[in-house]
Scaffold this motif. Structure first.
Motif, PDB file in Angstrom:
ATOM      1  N   THR A  18     -30.078 -23.109  38.752  1.00 13.85           N
ATOM      2  CA  THR A  18     -31.348 -23.641  38.270  1.00 13.85           C
ATOM      3  C   THR A  18     -32.400 -23.523  39.355  1.00 13.85           C
ATOM      4  N   ALA A  24     -32.279 -28.553  36.924  1.00 11.29           N
ATOM      5  CA  ALA A  24     -30.864 -28.805  36.635  1.00 11.29           C
ATOM      6  C   ALA A  24     -30.708 -29.987  35.680  1.00 11.29           C
ATOM      7  N   CYS A  25     -31.485 -31.039  35.916  1.00  8.92           N
ATOM      8  CA  CYS A  25     -31.420 -32.200  35.014  1.00  8.92           C
ATOM      9  C   CYS A  25     -31.843 -31.811  33.606  1.00  8.92           C
ATOM     10  N   GLY A  28     -29.070 -29.449  32.097  1.00  8.85           N
ATOM     11  CA  GLY A  28     -27.883 -30.263  31.842  1.00  8.85           C
ATOM     12  C   GLY A  28     -28.103 -31.271  30.733  1.00  8.85           C
ATOM     13  N   LEU A  32     -26.044 -31.394  27.235  1.00 13.83           N
ATOM     14  CA  LEU A  32     -25.309 -32.592  26.837  1.00 13.83           C
ATOM     15  C   LEU A  32     -25.804 -33.141  25.509  1.00 13.83           C
TER      16      LEU A  32
END
Length: 102
Positions: A18, A24-25, A28, A32
């Motif tokens: 990323t 990345a958050c 991700g 999710l």
């Protein structure tokens, strides 16, 4: 073997590169939310201010868990364990492995 141990089947591991921790958050969180819809993600307190909004915008419920005791400037192990034990089964837990500035 260094990161996962000698017994890990490395064919079962995937990685994603990323742009940043924020990126990345977001990636991700979206992953999710897509594959584990309706889950709650627990994020440590304190954390970066944008983490709350990133995960909420991905469609996850966001809740805090304690990990840092400002009075002792140390890990709040009792608070961390209490909060995580109260989390619903199947909840997502965000762990800051590095680069965390409380």
């Amino acid at each position: 073997a260094f990161a996962y141990g000698d017994e890990m089947d490395v064919h079962r591991i995937a990685g994603v590169q990323t742009l940043s921790g924020t990126g990345a958050c977001r990636i991700g969180g979206q992953f999710l939310s897509t594959f584990l819809p309706g889950r709650t993600i627990y994020i440590p307190t304190p954390t970066w201010g944008n983490h709350w909004k990133i995960f909420a915008e991905c469609g996850l419920q966001v809740a805090p868990y304690r990990y840092y005791n400002r009075a002792t400037n140390a890990l709040d192990l009792d608070g961390l364990l209490e909060d995580l034990q109260e989390a619903e089964d199947g909840s997502i837990i965000l762990l800051h492995a590095c680069a965390h500035n409380p």
